[in-house]
Scaffold this motif. Structure first.
Motif, PDB file in Angstrom:
ATOM      1  N   VAL A  64      28.227  17.272  -6.886  1.00 39.49           N
ATOM      2  CA  VAL A  64      29.464  17.261  -6.100  1.00 39.49           C
ATOM      3  C   VAL A  64      29.821  18.672  -5.632  1.00 39.49           C
ATOM      4  O   VAL A  64      30.438  18.844  -4.572  1.00 39.49           O
ATOM      5  CB  VAL A  64      30.608  16.639  -6.930  1.00 39.49           C
ATOM      6  CG1 VAL A  64      31.164  17.606  -7.963  1.00 39.49           C
ATOM      7  CG2 VAL A  64      31.723  16.125  -6.028  1.00 39.49           C
ATOM      8  N   PHE A  65      29.412  19.704  -6.372  1.00 38.08           N
ATOM      9  CA  PHE A  65      29.668  21.074  -5.938  1.00 38.08           C
ATOM     10  C   PHE A  65      28.895  21.396  -4.665  1.00 38.08           C
ATOM     11  O   PHE A  65      29.464  21.900  -3.681  1.00 38.08           O
ATOM     12  CB  PHE A  65      29.292  22.054  -7.050  1.00 38.08           C
ATOM     13  CG  PHE A  65      29.400  23.495  -6.650  1.00 38.08           C
ATOM     14  CD1 PHE A  65      30.636  24.091  -6.471  1.00 38.08           C
ATOM     15  CD2 PHE A  65      28.266  24.262  -6.449  1.00 38.08           C
ATOM     16  CE1 PHE A  65      30.749  25.421  -6.099  1.00 38.08           C
ATOM     17  CE2 PHE A  65      28.359  25.595  -6.084  1.00 38.08           C
ATOM     18  CZ  PHE A  65      29.594  26.170  -5.906  1.00 38.08           C
ATOM     19  N   PHE A  66      27.601  21.112  -4.638  1.00 37.80           N
ATOM     20  CA  PHE A  66      26.805  21.403  -3.450  1.00 37.80           C
ATOM     21  C   PHE A  66      27.132  20.450  -2.310  1.00 37.80           C
ATOM     22  O   PHE A  66      26.987  20.820  -1.137  1.00 37.80           O
ATOM     23  CB  PHE A  66      25.309  21.363  -3.789  1.00 37.80           C
ATOM     24  CG  PHE A  66      24.831  22.607  -4.486  1.00 37.80           C
ATOM     25  CD1 PHE A  66      24.563  23.762  -3.766  1.00 37.80           C
ATOM     26  CD2 PHE A  66      24.686  22.649  -5.857  1.00 37.80           C
ATOM     27  CE1 PHE A  66      24.143  24.915  -4.392  1.00 37.80           C
ATOM     28  CE2 PHE A  66      24.263  23.795  -6.499  1.00 37.80           C
ATOM     29  CZ  PHE A  66      23.996  24.932  -5.773  1.00 37.80           C
ATOM     30  N   CYS A  67      27.580  19.249  -2.631  1.00 41.12           N
ATOM     31  CA  CYS A  67      28.067  18.348  -1.584  1.00 41.12           C
ATOM     32  C   CYS A  67      29.284  18.964  -0.909  1.00 41.12           C
ATOM     33  O   CYS A  67      29.421  18.909   0.318  1.00 41.12           O
ATOM     34  CB  CYS A  67      28.423  16.987  -2.183  1.00 41.12           C
ATOM     35  SG  CYS A  67      29.050  15.793  -0.986  1.00 41.12           S
ATOM     36  N   GLY A  68      30.169  19.585  -1.691  1.00 41.90           N
ATOM     37  CA  GLY A  68      31.333  20.260  -1.120  1.00 41.90           C
ATOM     38  C   GLY A  68      30.954  21.412  -0.217  1.00 41.90           C
ATOM     39  O   GLY A  68      31.547  21.606   0.855  1.00 41.90           O
ATOM     40  N   ILE A  69      29.952  22.187  -0.623  1.00 48.02           N
ATOM     41  CA  ILE A  69      29.494  23.307   0.198  1.00 48.02           C
ATOM     42  C   ILE A  69      28.948  22.809   1.535  1.00 48.02           C
ATOM     43  O   ILE A  69      29.275  23.343   2.604  1.00 48.02           O
ATOM     44  CB  ILE A  69      28.427  24.124  -0.556  1.00 48.02           C
ATOM     45  CG1 ILE A  69      29.065  24.881  -1.727  1.00 48.02           C
ATOM     46  CG2 ILE A  69      27.720  25.108   0.383  1.00 48.02           C
ATOM     47  CD1 ILE A  69      28.083  25.695  -2.539  1.00 48.02           C
TER      48      ILE A  69
END
Length: 542
Positions: A279-284
């Motif tokens: 979810v962190f890299f999805c946010g980026i």
């Protein structure tokens, strides 16, 4: 017949009473959330307090009041649940952090972040495990096995990125923010993966192949989790760009972004990957592509919606932890030997201090050897701040401890109860004491505060991030982009080795402009309605 009717009536009355109790509990909890926000606003300028500490203190105070009114039977209206934390509360916090993080700062320091977040967490876990196994046996805590000691290492190696995010400001201290936050995300993911690996491996037959097996699993999990987040983000960008959903309803755009962000986390959990990394890299990726593909009103809505959900979840967690800290059931088990619980908590706090110092300073030295520019090196004062800011423990440690030492939130073993109460004590002391002292420490070690002009320069150099409070959200600054190093453009292999970060960034920019943005949109993409004059005149990404 009469007996059956009376039985049904009594059951309905019990259900009605239970529903009423739930409504009362939720009303009280929502009222406390409102109180946290109001009091946090009133203490905004306080040099010591922040909203996480405020929520924690309100939670503890409420727990005391409930404890008194219930005659010592209960101290909370909700029981702490690791499922509630990991499934509902953590995803919006991590996603918003990735969505709003300054991407250039994060990726420039990516190798240092990985050193701290992955290698550092393993070092800290090893120090805490060895220390606990040697000292706890002398404290007569109770029967703890090797798996328990390894789990203790993983539990207390997990820093609390939620606390740290509220302490540092990425506009005032961009290097520190990117290092501490980036480490926090990787650290949480590493701790959870390590904890799950400890529970899955057969620790009765230990051999060198287990370490290699764990390392291989971790690398595969890291890559797979990252790729899942990137692919989900790209899919959302492609769908919104291709269909231009906003021409009919901006609500659908916003809903699709939110649901696909949450879908990435749940898919990772379904596939036994790291939902935190996903979810962190999805946010980026969403902030780099998807956010620029939606309409102007949707950009404003998503920016504030994600921030609001993250903010409420953070306050909810600390209020939740504060109220659960006085759980009378677990404290009864240690009431006959309070000294043992205090000693265990003190030992764990000491091991956390030593374990963090064991990797922050050595790994900072190694990181500085690879950097030639003095501005990119981590000074000793910055190292002290990084060490101190990562000492706080929070809901991740609580959730893992409950998973290891309780059964559905309850325990009947004295050793397990001591570990739960010690975890609660460590979380409270580290959050309150270390959290209170972090702001003054930063002002003492870094007394220079950037002026307004300097802050605008920092924001202008990272206009790809949707978190822009002092410049127009959709102004010309959003459409401009500044290279990290606009002067030196190395073209040879020697130059690539001399300035690898800047060269990789420049090559990525070329690849992004030539291949990615024409397909997935991004900065400069202007959504147009099919058949409109702007489309007939031709679009730049067409």
């Amino acid at each position: 017949m009469v007996f059956e009717i009376s039985s049904v009536v009594s059951k309905l009355q019990m259900v009605s009473t239970s529903d009423h109790a739930s409504v009362v509990s939720m009303n009280l909890f929502v009222a406390l959330l409102c109180a946290c926000i109001v009091i946090g606003h009133l203490l905004e300028e306080n040099r010591w307090m922040n909203e996480s500490i405020t929520a924690l203190m309100i939670g503890i105070s409420t727990g005391v009041i409930i404890l008194l009114f219930s005659g010592g039977k209960s101290s909370h209206i909700l029981v702490f649940s690791e499922d509630l934390f990991f499934i509902y509360l953590l995803p919006p916090i991590i996603f918003n952090a990735g969505f709003q993080v300054k991407k250039k700062q994060f990726f420039v320091n990516f190798m240092t972040i990985m050193l701290f977040g992955a290698i550092g967490t393993l070092i800290s876990c090893a120090v805490i495990t060895l220390g606990a196994s040697q000292i706890f046996e002398k404290l007569d805590i109770g029967p703890l096995e090797l798996g328990d000691y390894l789990a203790i290492g993983a539990i207390f190696a997990a820093t609390d990125s939620v606390c740290t995010l509220q302490v540092l400001n990425q506009d005032e201290t961009p290097l520190l923010y990117s290092l501490v936050f980036g480490e926090g995300v990787v650290n949480d993911a590493t701790s959870v993966v390590l904890f799950n690996a400890i529970q899955s491996f057969d620790l009765n037959h230990i051999d060198p192949s287990i370490a290699l097996h764990f390392l291989g699993n971790f690398l595969c999990l890291f890559v797979a989790s990252t790729m899942l987040g990137v692919l989900t983000g790209l899919l959302s960008a492609y769908i919104i760009k291709k269909l231009y959903i906003g021409r009919h309803s901006t609500d659908r755009e916003v809903a699709l972004m939110m649901l696909m962000a949450y879908l990435s986390y749940m898919l990772a959990e379904l596939c036994y990957l790291s939902g935190i990394l996903t979810v962190f890299f999805c946010g980026i990726v969403m902030s780099h592509y998807t956010w620029h593909n939606v309409t102007e009103s949707s950009r404003i809505t998503t920016k504030h919606s994600f921030a609001t959900l993250s903010f409420v979840a953070e306050i909810f967690i600390f209020l939740y932890v504060g109220m659960d800290a006085l759980d009378i059931e677990k404290w009864k088990f240690v009431s006959d030997s309070p000294g043992t619980s205090i000693a265990a908590s003190s030992v764990l706090l000491g091991l956390i201090l030593v374990g963090r110092a064991a990797f922050v300073f050595p790994l900072s030295f190694i990181s500085n050897l690879a950097k030639k520019s003095p501005n990119e090196k981590i000074s000793f004062r910055q190292q002290v701040i990084i060490w101190w800011a990562g000492l706080m423990r929070g809901a991740v440690s609580m959730a893992l401890a409950y998973n290891q030492f309780t059964m559905s939130g309850h325990t009947s073993l004295r050793s397990n109860a001591i570990m739960i109460t010690s975890t609660i004590t460590v979380v409270l002391v580290s959050t309150v004491v270390f959290g209170l002292m972090t702001k003054p420490l930063i002002r003492l070690l870094l007394p220079h505060t950037p002026n307004h002009k300097e802050i605008n320069i920092v924001i202008a150099t990272d206009t790809s991030t949707p978190k822009s409070a002092t410049v127009p959200l959709l102004g010309s600054a959003q459409d401009s982009e500044v290279d990290i190093d606009p002067i030196h453009r190395p073209s040879s292999i020697r130059a690539l080795l001399r300035t690898p970060t800047h060269t990789v960034h420049r090559l990525w920019r070329k690849f992004d402009d030539a291949f990615m943005r024409p397909v997935f949109g991004g900065r400069g993409f202007v959504p147009v309605e099919p058949g409109s004059p702007s489309e007939r005149n031709g679009h730049q990404w067409r």
